[in-house]
Design a protein around this motif. Sequence first.
Motif, mmCIF file in Angstrom:
data_model
loop_
_atom_site.group_PDB
_atom_site.id
_atom_site.type_symbol
_atom_site.label_atom_id
_atom_site.label_comp_id
_atom_site.label_asym_id
_atom_site.label_seq_id
_atom_site.Cartn_x
_atom_site.Cartn_y
_atom_site.Cartn_z
ATOM 1 N N GLY A 82 1.278 3.817 8.704
ATOM 2 C CA GLY A 82 1.517 5.257 8.584
ATOM 3 C C GLY A 82 2.976 5.592 8.331
ATOM 4 O O GLY A 82 3.408 6.725 8.563
ATOM 5 N N HIS A 83 3.733 4.610 7.808
ATOM 6 C CA HIS A 83 5.171 4.822 7.644
ATOM 7 C C HIS A 83 5.702 3.827 6.613
ATOM 8 O O HIS A 83 5.426 2.632 6.684
ATOM 9 N N PHE A 84 6.477 4.323 5.636
ATOM 10 C CA PHE A 84 6.999 3.445 4.588
ATOM 11 C C PHE A 84 8.024 2.443 5.138
ATOM 12 O O PHE A 84 8.019 1.267 4.765
ATOM 13 N N THR A 85 8.913 2.895 5.999
ATOM 14 C CA THR A 85 9.964 2.010 6.500
ATOM 15 C C THR A 85 9.381 0.872 7.324
ATOM 16 O O THR A 85 9.748 -0.296 7.141
ATOM 17 N N ARG A 86 8.455 1.202 8.231
ATOM 18 C CA ARG A 86 7.840 0.144 9.045
ATOM 19 C C ARG A 86 7.025 -0.811 8.192
ATOM 20 O O ARG A 86 7.023 -2.025 8.424
ATOM 21 N N ALA A 87 6.340 -0.280 7.192
ATOM 22 C CA ALA A 87 5.562 -1.143 6.302
ATOM 23 C C ALA A 87 6.477 -2.077 5.518
ATOM 24 O O ALA A 87 6.184 -3.266 5.353
ATOM 25 N N ALA A 88 7.597 -1.562 5.059
ATOM 26 C CA ALA A 88 8.547 -2.396 4.317
ATOM 27 C C ALA A 88 9.081 -3.518 5.202
ATOM 28 O O ALA A 88 9.244 -4.663 4.746
ATOM 29 N N GLU A 89 9.341 -3.220 6.475
ATOM 30 C CA GLU A 89 9.810 -4.254 7.403
ATOM 31 C C GLU A 89 8.763 -5.340 7.580
ATOM 32 O O GLU A 89 9.083 -6.541 7.599
ATOM 33 N N LEU B 156 6.520 -6.232 5.488
ATOM 34 C CA LEU B 156 6.368 -6.970 4.226
ATOM 35 C C LEU B 156 7.647 -7.666 3.783
ATOM 36 O O LEU B 156 7.663 -8.334 2.748
ATOM 37 N N HIS B 157 8.744 -7.481 4.567
ATOM 38 C CA HIS B 157 10.051 -8.059 4.229
ATOM 39 C C HIS B 157 10.530 -7.576 2.851
ATOM 40 O O HIS B 157 11.002 -8.348 2.022
ATOM 41 N N LEU B 158 10.371 -6.276 2.635
ATOM 42 C CA LEU B 158 10.818 -5.636 1.399
ATOM 43 C C LEU B 158 11.833 -4.549 1.738
ATOM 44 O O LEU B 158 11.848 -4.018 2.850
ATOM 45 N N ALA B 159 12.649 -4.212 0.760
ATOM 46 C CA ALA B 159 13.491 -3.031 0.903
ATOM 47 C C ALA B 159 12.599 -1.802 0.761
ATOM 48 O O ALA B 159 11.673 -1.786 -0.061
ATOM 49 N N GLN B 160 12.883 -0.770 1.549
ATOM 50 C CA GLN B 160 12.014 0.412 1.521
ATOM 51 C C GLN B 160 11.923 1.058 0.136
ATOM 52 O O GLN B 160 10.831 1.449 -0.287
ATOM 53 N N PRO B 161 13.038 1.157 -0.643
ATOM 54 C CA PRO B 161 12.924 1.725 -1.992
ATOM 55 C C PRO B 161 11.997 0.919 -2.899
ATOM 56 O O PRO B 161 11.283 1.488 -3.730
ATOM 57 N N SER B 162 11.983 -0.415 -2.716
ATOM 58 C CA SER B 162 11.110 -1.256 -3.546
ATOM 59 C C SER B 162 9.646 -0.960 -3.245
ATOM 60 O O SER B 162 8.810 -0.864 -4.166
ATOM 61 N N LEU B 163 9.328 -0.794 -1.961
ATOM 62 C CA LEU B 163 7.952 -0.477 -1.593
ATOM 63 C C LEU B 163 7.557 0.901 -2.122
ATOM 64 O O LEU B 163 6.445 1.082 -2.640
ATOM 65 N N SER B 164 8.463 1.861 -2.029
ATOM 66 C CA SER B 164 8.176 3.209 -2.534
ATOM 67 C C SER B 164 7.891 3.177 -4.025
ATOM 68 O O SER B 164 6.988 3.862 -4.520
ATOM 69 N N ARG B 165 8.670 2.364 -4.763
ATOM 70 C CA ARG B 165 8.433 2.257 -6.215
ATOM 71 C C ARG B 165 7.081 1.616 -6.505
ATOM 72 O O ARG B 165 6.375 2.030 -7.442
ATOM 73 N N GLN B 166 6.688 0.607 -5.702
ATOM 74 C CA GLN B 166 5.378 -0.020 -5.889
ATOM 75 C C GLN B 166 4.256 1.005 -5.745
ATOM 76 O O GLN B 166 3.334 1.066 -6.577
ATOM 77 N N ILE B 167 4.337 1.816 -4.686
ATOM 78 C CA ILE B 167 3.285 2.800 -4.440
ATOM 79 C C ILE B 167 3.287 3.885 -5.515
ATOM 80 O O ILE B 167 2.228 4.314 -5.984
ATOM 81 N N ALA B 168 4.486 4.310 -5.926
ATOM 82 C CA ALA B 168 4.576 5.338 -6.967
ATOM 83 C C ALA B 168 3.966 4.828 -8.276
ATOM 84 O O ALA B 168 3.251 5.556 -8.981
ATOM 85 N N THR B 169 4.230 3.558 -8.605
ATOM 86 C CA THR B 169 3.670 2.965 -9.825
ATOM 87 C C THR B 169 2.154 2.880 -9.719
ATOM 88 O O THR B 169 1.426 3.167 -10.687
ATOM 89 N N LEU B 170 1.657 2.483 -8.538
ATOM 90 C CA LEU B 170 0.213 2.393 -8.343
ATOM 91 C C LEU B 170 -0.437 3.764 -8.498
ATOM 92 O O LEU B 170 -1.484 3.897 -9.153
ATOM 93 N N GLU B 171 0.164 4.774 -7.899
ATOM 94 C CA GLU B 171 -0.391 6.123 -8.023
ATOM 95 C C GLU B 171 -0.379 6.596 -9.477
ATOM 96 O O GLU B 171 -1.339 7.219 -9.947
#
Length: 327
Positions: free
Chosen positions: A16-23, A25-40
Motif C-alpha cells: 500500500g506504499h511505493f516507498t516501502r515496496a521499492a525497499e 524490491l531493492h529498487l529506487a522509488q522513482p524507478s518503481l514509479s516509472r515501472q507502474i506508470a509505464t504499465l498503466e
Amino acid sequence: MNLEQLRGFAEVALTGHFTRAAEQLHLAQPSLSRQIATLERDLGVELFHRVRGNVALTSAGERLLPLARRMLADAETARNEMAELAGLQRGRIRLGATPTLCTSLVADVLAEFHERHPGIDIEVMERGSRSLIAALMEGALDLALIVTSVAHGEARAVLDREPILSERLVVVSAANRLDPFPRSDSSQAVTLAELARVPQIAFPENYDLRVAMDTAYRAAGLTPRVAVEGVEMDAALRFAERGIGVAVVPAMVAVDRPKLRSTPLAGAELTRTVSLARRSDMAPTHASAALQAMTREVADRLSAADSATATLVRRVGAVAGSARSGA
C-alpha cells in the motif's frame, strides 16, 4: 507488460506504499514509479488511487492483481523447472522439520548439503509433526522430517513416508552437579518411576515430546515433579546445564554437549522414529531427491558402530510405497 512491472505492481498492492515496496524490491522509488506508470500507460487504465503517499487499488487494479500473481507464480515454476534441467547448480527446496530435529540431524544434513550444492536454496519450516504434515498436504513443503512416538501412532494423511532412524530418549542433567540417578553402572537406564521423583524441565504441552512423556506417565500412573514448564528446546538444555532440573530429550540432541550428562531412559516404547515424508502425488525434484539421499547418508553415520550415538540410534530400512503417517 513484463514480469518486473507485474512484480512491482503486486508489491505496491501488498504494501500500500511505493516507498516501502521499492525497499522490498531493492529498487529506487522513482524507478518503481516509472515501472507502474509505464504499465498503466500500456494497459490504458489507472491501477492505483494515489493520496498523500498512500495508494489503494482501483477496480482495474483489483482485477489485475490475481492475474499478476498467477503469472508471477507461473514464471517461478518455469524457473524452477529449468533449474531442474540444469541439474543441481541452482534451485530451491522447502524443508520442514521438528524443533528437536533442527538442532540435531537437520543441522548436520544441511551443512554437508550446502558444501556439495551451494547453489540450492533451502527454506526451513520448523514446526511439530502434525503441522508439517498439514503443510505437506497443502503443497507448502517439498519434504519434511517428522517423528512418530508412543504418543501418536499412525497418521491420517496419505504420504510417502520413509522411516530412517529409531531414536531412544535420554535424560540430561548438569555434568558439574551430583548425578540425580547414582548407580554403579553409568549406562544403566533410568526408569519412569525414578525420573518422576526428580525436578524436571517440561516442554510446552503441544510439543510432540511433551505429549509422548505425558502419555507414558499416565499409563504408568505417575505424576512427575515439574520445576519449569513451557520452555523451548534451547532453553531446556541451558536450564539443565545450570542444574535447575533434568530434561528428557532425543538422543541426537544430547550429542556434543560437554556440560550435560546423558542417561538412557528405560522402556522400549520410549523411542521415536524419524521419517522422511513427502506427498505421494508429487514426484521429487532433483534437488529434493539429493537432499533425501544426503539425509540417509547422515543417518547411516549416526547409527554406525563407532559413532557417539551407536547405542541409542538405530538405522531403519526404507519402506517402499506410500504409508499413513502422522504426528
